[in-house]
Design an enzyme around this catalytic site. Structure first.
Site, PDB file in Angstrom:
ATOM      1  CE  LYS A 155     -15.746   2.006  -5.653  1.00 25.70           C
ATOM      2  NZ  LYS A 155     -16.125   0.580  -5.587  1.00 25.70           N
ATOM      3  CD  GLU A 210      -1.700   2.063   1.551  1.00 24.35           C
ATOM      4  OE1 GLU A 210      -2.759   2.750   1.569  1.00 24.35           O
ATOM      5  OE2 GLU A 210      -1.634   0.933   2.069  1.00 24.35           O
ATOM      6  N   GLY A 229     -13.188  -2.016  -6.940  1.00 20.46           N
ATOM      7  CA  GLY A 229     -11.797  -1.672  -7.225  1.00 20.46           C
ATOM      8  C   GLY A 229     -11.087  -2.738  -8.033  1.00 20.46           C
ATOM      9  NE  ARG A 230     -12.747  -8.206  -5.023  1.00 20.55           N
ATOM     10  CZ  ARG A 230     -13.405  -7.556  -4.083  1.00 20.55           C
ATOM     11  NH1 ARG A 230     -13.002  -6.370  -3.703  1.00 20.55           N
ATOM     12  NH2 ARG A 230     -14.490  -8.077  -3.532  1.00 20.55           N
ATOM     13  CD  GLU A 274      -9.615  -6.925  -2.159  1.00 17.39           C
ATOM     14  OE1 GLU A 274      -8.388  -6.817  -2.047  1.00 17.39           O
ATOM     15  OE2 GLU A 274     -10.329  -6.024  -2.608  1.00 17.39           O
ATOM     16  CG  HIS A 277      13.980 -23.966 -14.993  1.00 12.18           C
ATOM     17  ND1 HIS A 277      15.041 -24.734 -15.416  1.00 12.18           N
ATOM     18  CD2 HIS A 277      13.187 -23.766 -16.070  1.00 12.18           C
ATOM     19  CE1 HIS A 277      14.904 -24.956 -16.713  1.00 12.18           C
ATOM     20  NE2 HIS A 277      13.790 -24.393 -17.131  1.00 12.18           N
ATOM     21  CE  LYS A 326      -8.610   0.690   1.354  1.00 10.41           C
ATOM     22  NZ  LYS A 326      -9.362   1.350   0.294  1.00 10.41           N
TER      23      LYS A 326
HETATM   24  C1  G6Q Z   1     -10.355  -3.619  -4.374  1.00 13.91           C
HETATM   25  C2  G6Q Z   1      -9.995  -3.265  -3.034  1.00 13.91           C
HETATM   26  C3  G6Q Z   1      -8.735  -2.462  -2.852  1.00 13.91           C
HETATM   27  C4  G6Q Z   1      -8.817  -1.029  -3.384  1.00 13.91           C
HETATM   28  C5  G6Q Z   1      -7.611  -0.267  -2.867  1.00 13.91           C
HETATM   29  C6  G6Q Z   1      -7.549   1.149  -3.399  1.00 13.91           C
HETATM   30  O1  G6Q Z   1     -11.337  -4.246  -4.685  1.00 13.91           O
HETATM   31  O2  G6Q Z   1     -11.062  -2.684  -2.392  1.00 13.91           O
HETATM   32  O3  G6Q Z   1      -7.632  -3.097  -3.434  1.00 13.91           O
HETATM   33  O4  G6Q Z   1      -8.865  -1.016  -4.766  1.00 13.91           O
HETATM   34  O5  G6Q Z   1      -7.628  -0.264  -1.478  1.00 13.91           O
HETATM   35  O6  G6Q Z   1      -8.692   1.858  -3.061  1.00 13.91           O
HETATM   36  P1  G6Q Z   1      -8.961   3.262  -3.693  1.00 13.91           P
HETATM   37  O7  G6Q Z   1      -9.114   3.102  -5.164  1.00 13.91           O
HETATM   38  O8  G6Q Z   1     -10.220   3.763  -3.037  1.00 13.91           O
HETATM   39  O9  G6Q Z   1      -7.781   4.142  -3.381  1.00 13.91           O
END
Ligand code: G6Q
Length: 529
Positions: free
Chosen positions: A209, A215, A269-270, A355, A386, A498
């Site tokens: 986003k 990463e 994002g989530r 989150e 189990h 981050k």
């Molecule tokens: C989601 C969080 C987090 C985010 C990641 C990736 O709600 O904010 O999990 O989605 O850190 O972020 P980017 O999509 O910006 O790379």
């Protein structure tokens, strides 16, 4: 309009619930069932192909009436309207929360900053469909003219968990493409993937986003360098596409504007699976199945927005969760899907729920004096039986558990399905009834029962039913956030993570360790050797 800031513990309903809890805390569900054989008839909700039986909870009709009173007192109804209407309910980031618009079928505009978002959503969906069709049919070829066989989603957190969970969940509906997910910055993760793919036939979908996530950018750069060992710069356009809000950064990375699938800052994002972040899903199962996923989620949206609270699945599940979390002191909730395709559902929901509701400051800016976000955990049944079920049955902790099962097996193996589902039903029965103390029975073999469960019985795992299931939990967590008077849609804790690593990376790269606590300095010295 902004969300009200009502401290739930100051409501009349909360006081009544507190008094009611004193009467309920020793209550045994077995007694409630014995007293009312029609309990399950009364305490269930049937909606489309979903059945929610919530009768196996330590709650009476009065409990539900009081919990609904609480929902009314915190003005849940108007909060729901703000959520769907594009209100800036993510106030701490000054954003709307409109993942529901991504699956909306309404024709009246949904305005953000005076702009209708529906036409942009439709345009991106059309682009996703055309692109997915071209990749799946083989019309789009790689740089040596071969059809694409593999797709790699490069993203993390919200840009990974949703598509990864959904591609797994919809495996039965998948086409010939192999879809991989690369998320961790652990270089061994990417190397393992590179061993298995061919640059000539692989499409890379970079999902970020912000397009600033360490990463994702590091993995994307490593993969691009690997790709260029066999291909040339002009071949990048055939093999790399991106999903992002940050069009400038994507272009700086070398991705052509026509290969960008936009998203918007009003999608968290989530909750972004329903946007172009779901491109890998659309590639894996075809756009029509992706659309059905959206339709299923939309149907749940309509249910949540319109059903009276007592008939509203997300509301009922959220209220029960509040009952256990805030009155019984339950700290965790388990979610057990009796379905192997849903093996990634719980990690996905963990992010969404933990989150969002892992917050200690109320909407009034003051620390809360009560418990908020629940800890979510679980694994598919029967495997989990189990493993950790012992603690749920005979441990000292109260762990309300959701059981999710399907009436039909996708490949129709009746023997397996009946055995699977007999376990499903047997567990909730045992958790309710326990095994009472009888003379001669070893105390170690006594089960108290009285362990609360919800049973969600769904006809069949389809794109639409999984869409509705995920939307159900999205709305459940929304309701909880409203009642707890917190802002569910920011994630400053994740943002902190981050930033934190960057200063230590400088220390490691330069070998100059800046001031840290003594333990961190000690560890960094050991690492640097
Ligand atoms: C989601 C969080 C987090 C985010 C990641 C990736 O709600 O904010 O999990 O989605 O850190 O972020 P980017 O999509 O910006 O790379």
């Amino acid at each position: 309009m902004s969300l009200p800031t009502i401290n739930p513990t100051q409501t009349a309903a909360w006081q009544k619930l507190q008094a009611h809890f004193e009467l309920m805390k020793e209550q045994q569900m077995q007694v409630l069932f014995a007293a009312d054989p029609t309990r399950a008839e009364k305490m269930h909700i049937e909606w489309q192909d979903f059945l929610l039986d919530y009768s196996k909870n330590i709650a009476t009709e009065e409990t539900f009436a009081l919990l609904q009173e609480l929902a009314n007192e915190v003005d849940l109804k108007s909060a729901i309207e703000q959520y769907f209407g594009g209100g800036l309910i993510n106030q701490t980031e000054n954003r709307a929360v409109l993942h529901t618009a991504l699956r909306s079928k309404q024709t009246e505009p949904i305005l953000v900053d005076g702009q209708d978002v529906l036409p942009e959503i439709a345009a991106v969906k059309a682009k996703m469909k055309a692109f997915s069709d071209r990749i799946i049919s083989g019309a789009h070829t790689g740089y040596t003219g071969k059809a694409i066989t593999d797709v790699v989603n490069i993203g993390i957190g919200g840009s990974d968990l949703g598509p990864a969970m959904m591609v797994e969940a919809l495996k039965f509906y998948k086409n010939q493409l192999s879809v991989h997910f690369i998320s961790n910055i652990d270089g061994d993760h990417v190397q393992e993937l590179l061993k298995r793919i061919d640059p000539e036939t692989t499409l890379f979908v970079i999902v970020s986003k912000t397009f600033t996530t360490q990463e994702t950018l590091t993995n994307a750069q490593t993969i691009r360098t690997w790709f260029l060992q066999s291909a040339s710069e002009q071949d990048v356009a055939k093999h790399f596409v991106a999903v992002s809000t940050n069009l400038q950064k994507v272009q700086e990375f070398g991705i052509a504007p026509e290969n960008i699938f936009p998203m918007w800052d009003w999608v968290g994002g989530r909750f972004s699976l329903w946007s172009a972040v779901g491109l890998s899903v659309s590639l894996a199962v075809g756009y029509d199945n992706f659309e059905q996923l959206l339709d299923g989620a939309h149907d749940m949206d309509v249910h949540f927005r319109t059903a009276p609270f007592e008939q509203n699945m997300p509301v009922v599940m959220a209220l029960l969760s509040i009952w256990y979390n805030n009155f019984y002191g339950a700290q965790t909730e388990a979610i057990i899907p009796y379905n192997q395709y849903l093996q990634k559902l719980v990690p996905y929901l963990q992010q969404g729920i933990m989150e969002s509701n892992g917050k200690r400051v109320g909407r009034d800016g003051k620390p809360v004096s009560y418990q908020t976000g629940t800890i979510i955990w679980g694994e598919p049944g029967t495997n989990s039986q189990h493993a950790f079920f012992q603690l749920i049955h005979q441990g000292t902790k109260l762990i309300p558990t959701d059981f999710i099962g399907f009436k039909q097996a996708l490949y129709g193996n009746k023997d397996h399905q009946d055995k699977l589902m007999s376990n499903f039903f047997a567990q909730t029965e045992a958790l309710l009834m326990g095994r009472p103390e009888t003379s001669g029975l070893s105390p170690f073999k006594v089960f108290t029962g009285n362990k609360p469960t919800n049973t969600l019985l769904i006809d069949k795992l389809t794109p639409a039913s999984v869409g509705a299931l995920v939307a159900l939990y999205e709305h459940k967590l929304f309701v909880q956030g409203i009642i707890w008077n917190i802002y569910s849609y920011d994630q400053w804790g994740v943002e902190l993570g981050k930033v934190l690593a960057n200063s230590i990376l400088t220390d490691i790269e330069t070998g100059q360790i800046a001031a840290h606590d003594a333990s961190t300095t000690f560890l960094l010295n050991k690492y640097l050797g």
